[in-house]
Design an enzyme around this catalytic site. Structure first.
Site, short mmCIF file in Angstrom:
data_model
loop_
_atom_site.label_atom_id
_atom_site.label_comp_id
_atom_site.label_asym_id
_atom_site.label_seq_id
_atom_site.Cartn_x
_atom_site.Cartn_y
_atom_site.Cartn_z
CD GLU A 67 -9.64 3.87 -0.87
OE1 GLU A 67 -10.45 3.48 -0.04
OE2 GLU A 67 -8.62 4.51 -0.58
CG ASP A 68 -7.56 7.08 -3.51
OD1 ASP A 68 -7.85 7.49 -2.36
OD2 ASP A 68 -6.44 6.65 -3.80
CG ASP A 123 -10.34 4.18 4.26
OD1 ASP A 123 -10.71 4.01 5.43
OD2 ASP A 123 -9.14 4.22 3.92
CG ASP A 124 -10.06 8.52 0.28
OD1 ASP A 124 -8.99 7.96 0.51
OD2 ASP A 124 -10.74 8.31 -0.74
CE1 TYR A 153 -4.06 1.14 -0.77
CE2 TYR A 153 -3.53 2.76 0.90
CZ TYR A 153 -4.31 2.35 -0.16
OH TYR A 153 -5.32 3.14 -0.62
CG ASN A 169 0.31 10.74 4.11
OD1 ASN A 169 1.11 10.65 5.01
ND2 ASN A 169 -0.92 10.28 4.18
NE ARG A 192 -7.42 12.05 -3.23
CZ ARG A 192 -7.46 11.69 -1.96
NH1 ARG A 192 -7.87 12.53 -1.05
NH2 ARG A 192 -7.13 10.45 -1.56
CE LYS A 204 -7.33 1.90 1.81
NZ LYS A 204 -7.82 3.24 1.85
P1 NAI Z 1 -7.75 18.33 -0.24
O1 NAI Z 1 -7.06 18.75 -1.48
O2 NAI Z 1 -9.19 17.96 -0.30
O3 NAI Z 1 -7.60 19.51 0.86
C1 NAI Z 1 -6.46 20.28 1.09
C2 NAI Z 1 -6.87 21.52 1.88
O4 NAI Z 1 -5.71 22.21 2.33
C3 NAI Z 1 -7.71 22.52 1.10
O5 NAI Z 1 -8.75 22.98 1.92
C4 NAI Z 1 -6.72 23.66 0.81
O6 NAI Z 1 -7.35 24.94 0.71
C5 NAI Z 1 -5.86 23.60 2.05
N1 NAI Z 1 -4.52 24.18 1.87
C6 NAI Z 1 -3.62 23.88 0.92
N2 NAI Z 1 -2.53 24.67 1.06
C7 NAI Z 1 -2.77 25.46 2.12
C8 NAI Z 1 -2.05 26.49 2.76
N3 NAI Z 1 -0.85 26.88 2.32
N4 NAI Z 1 -2.61 27.09 3.82
C9 NAI Z 1 -3.82 26.73 4.28
N5 NAI Z 1 -4.55 25.77 3.71
C10 NAI Z 1 -4.04 25.14 2.64
O7 NAI Z 1 -6.87 17.14 0.36
P2 NAI Z 1 -7.32 16.03 1.42
O8 NAI Z 1 -7.88 14.85 0.74
O9 NAI Z 1 -8.12 16.66 2.50
O10 NAI Z 1 -5.89 15.57 1.99
C11 NAI Z 1 -5.04 16.50 2.65
C12 NAI Z 1 -3.79 15.76 3.13
O11 NAI Z 1 -4.13 14.83 4.15
C13 NAI Z 1 -3.07 14.97 2.03
O12 NAI Z 1 -1.67 15.16 2.14
C14 NAI Z 1 -3.39 13.54 2.36
O13 NAI Z 1 -2.34 12.66 1.98
C15 NAI Z 1 -3.53 13.59 3.87
N6 NAI Z 1 -4.36 12.50 4.39
C16 NAI Z 1 -3.86 11.74 5.42
C17 NAI Z 1 -4.58 10.68 5.91
C18 NAI Z 1 -4.03 9.90 7.06
O14 NAI Z 1 -3.03 10.23 7.59
N7 NAI Z 1 -4.66 8.86 7.52
C19 NAI Z 1 -5.86 10.28 5.32
C20 NAI Z 1 -6.35 11.20 4.29
C21 NAI Z 1 -5.60 12.26 3.86
#
Ligand code: NAI
Length: 553
Positions: free
Chosen positions: A236-237, A259-260, A94, A399, A147, A165
């Site tokens: 998923e994604d 899951d996301d 994964y 991440n 995504r 998964k």
């Molecule tokens: P997304 O693209 O839906 O959201 C990103 C958000 O961050 C948006 O609201 C954007 O406006 C904001 N953003 C970006 N740059 C910024 C900045 N400079 N200042 C303030 N806000 C800013 O992405 P999503 O799906 O919410 O994922 C976000 C991160 O979380 C990714 O890196 C993902 O890999 C990680 N993630 C981690 C998980 C885990 O640890 N279990 C599970 C799901 C996501």
């Protein structure tokens, strides 16, 4: 039960194949004599050979290809090895390696796995699903590849994600691999390199959108209900907007989750509950500041607020505990650019320019990063947080590692060892003032496999927020005081099967209590869950009848 194949057909059936572990008696009885080298090995000896080969590969992508071909050849040996070396192999089957494998999917393709349903299958999706060879299906993991992790639109290359998964469902919770179907819903791609790649395996066309997309999704979901009755659908994604829309459309009609959004939320809620065991704060005592307001962050807030409502707060009071900063600043009323999933978190106050100002003004107890903005939790931000609270919670979830809002070492150093820390990407232990602090990883694999097993165990008709609360509470309750003392907020990965079993049992019990189960309640739910869990030991094919023997054999 279909008859057991013989000879070369048996060796070519990955679910039944034992390779060099077929016994002398089996070789005679099943027409295998001469088709295998003469020496008979145990599964443990075969596993040793696999681990040696795995480690000798030059890089993780080669390790991925090697494990995939093992899965295609000898499924039980694949799971034996993955289960016994989960910490080492999970990052290969994964994230992060699966991301690289998806990028190169068309070029490392060996053998098809899963089901492809495409934009050209409108009107015949049922027929496509009927081609699936297994008689019973418990879980469908579906993506449209728009995504994929942090990599964006990978079209049909995204198939690696549902495959990975489902492997985790089996490795982490013992969901029988025969019950899972990985599905690529190929509606096209906008990625120019893929459209231009002569080896690309998907439909070389732009993405289906709007009403046509919705109609294909509807046809797919209805067909799943007809052809695989009662199966859980895991989305998923999908791109954020579709992810929320699909969840909203289907979660009250059939067993479905994303899951996301929800798996992430539950593992973070578990981290908050574990933190509360150390800080002494109840969930309702926390003030949460989210940096980033996308799918992950608002998904977490949705589950936290629903847990708070469960504790007696009104929806409005619960939402007021959560603050968000995104690229445009604080989420406040009057901002014209808020998406539907963000609106309930808009506060009635003036905006604030940046993260430090927000921390100074709002004095959050919890700071969660889901922004993809590496290094955003700077020293002044963390020092300010730690000035207000003895045990601040700091969860940089973005991440990969380069995107993490801070490292574990920074969080511990700048908070003088007081931070309660968990991250999206793994960090090694940190020495602080003679203490060894071990940061936790908020890995969704702590939640979704157990959730799936619980839904299967009860044949639950819905996947509710209450089930995700239960999963989070169960997980948090499994962290030992000694582990909490070291900074860990989740059980060690080596205990994930027990954690999944506990989650599945809690979820299944809840389904029976709430009238959501569609199978009669067994007298002992935990024993029932345990009896469903796949074990990778080889069955014996001679003696007790030559059927498809299962665990007891
Ligand atoms: P997304 O693209 O839906 O959201 C990103 C958000 O961050 C948006 O609201 C954007 O406006 C904001 N953003 C970006 N740059 C910024 C900045 N400079 N200042 C303030 N806000 C800013 O992405 P999503 O799906 O919410 O994922 C976000 C991160 O979380 C990714 O890196 C993902 O890999 C990680 N993630 C981690 C998980 C885990 O640890 N279990 C599970 C799901 C996501």
């Amino acid at each position: 039960m279909p008859p057991l194949p013989r000879g070369i057909d048996l060796l070519h059936d990955p679910r039944l194949n034992k390779g060099t572990a077929f016994t002398e008696a089996e070789r005679d009885a099943l027409g295998l004599r001469g088709l295998l080298p003469p020496r008979v090995f145990t599964q443990a000896q075969q596993a040793q050979r696999v681990v040696e080969s795995f480690r000798s590969k030059p890089d993780d992508l080669e390790r991925y290809i090697y494990l995939t071909s093992l899965q295609d050849r000898n499924e039980r040996l694949f799971y034996r090895v993955v289960m016994d070396h989960l910490e080492e192999m999970m990052p290969v089957i994964y994230t992060p390696t699966v991301g690289e494998a998806c990028l190169r999917f068309a070029h490392i393709f060996r053998r098809p796995r899963g089901l492809y349903v495409t934009a050209q299958d409108r009107g015949r999706v049922r027929q496509v699903l009927r081609n699936w060879p297994e008689p019973e299906v418990g879980i469908v993991v579906v993506t449209d590849g728009e995504r994929v992790l942090g990599l964006g639109d990978l079209g049909a290359n995204g198939m690696g994600i549902p495959i990975g998964k489902l492997s985790l469902y089996t490795a982490c919770a013992g969901v029988d691999p025969a019950l899972g179907v990985p599905v690529m819903l190929d509606v096209g791609t906008e990625r120019a390199e893929l459209l231009a790649d002569p080896l690309y395996l998907g439909l070389p066309q732009h993405r289906l959108r709007g009403a046509e997309y919705d109609a294909l999704l509807d046809e797919f979901v209805t067909a799943v209900q007809d052809v695989f009755p009662g199966a859980l659908i895991q989305f998923e994604d999908f791109a954020t907007e579709n992810a929320f829309a699909l969840l909203g459309r289907y979660r009250d009609r059939l067993p479905a989750f994303n899951d996301d959004i929800q798996g992430t939320a539950a593992v973070v809620l578990a981290g908050l509950l574990s933190s509360g065991r150390v800080s002494g704060r109840r969930l309702q005592d926390e003030t949460l500041l989210f940096f980033g307001a996308g799918a992950a962050a608002t998904g977490i807030a949705d589950l936290v607020t629903s847990a708070l409502e469960h504790e007696g707060l009104t929806a409005g009071e619960a939402a007021q505990r959560c603050w968000f900063l995104d690229r445009q600043g604080l989420l406040v009323r009057g901002r014209g650019d808020l998406a539907p999933h963000q609106r309930r978190y808009a506060h009635d106050r003036p905006g604030l320019p940046g993260l430090l100002e927000a921390v100074l003004e709002l004095k959050p107890t919890v700071l969660i990063g889901a922004s993809t903005e590496g290094g955003a939790f700077t020293e002044p931000v963390i020092r300010a947080l730690a000035r207000f609270h003895q045990r601040p919670v700091i969860f940089p979830l973005s991440n990969p590692t380069s995107r993490s809002e801070c490292t574990a070492a920074q969080a511990y150093r700048w908070s003088e060892g007081r931070a309660l820390f968990a991250s999206g990407s793994p960090f090694g232990p940190v020495e602080w003032n003679g203490r060894r602090l071990t940061p936790g990883q908020a890995n969704n694999a702590y939640i979704f496999p157990g959730m799936g097993l619980g839904v299967i165990a009860a044949r639950a008709s819905r996947v509710t927020d209450a089930m995700f609360h239960l999963a989070a509470r169960t997980l948090a309750g499994l962290v030992s005081p000694a582990a909490l003392e070291q900074g860990l907020l989740f059980p060690p990965l080596g205990e994930i099967r027990e954690a999944s079993r506990a989650i599945a049992t809690a979820v299944a019990r809840h389904a029976w209590e709430e009238g959501l189960a569609r199978r009669p309640r067994p007298s002992d739910v935990e024993a029932h869950v345990r009896s469903l869990m796949y074990r990778p030991e080889y069955p014996s094919y001679v003696g007790a009848g030559l059927g498809r023997l299962t665990e007891s054999a």
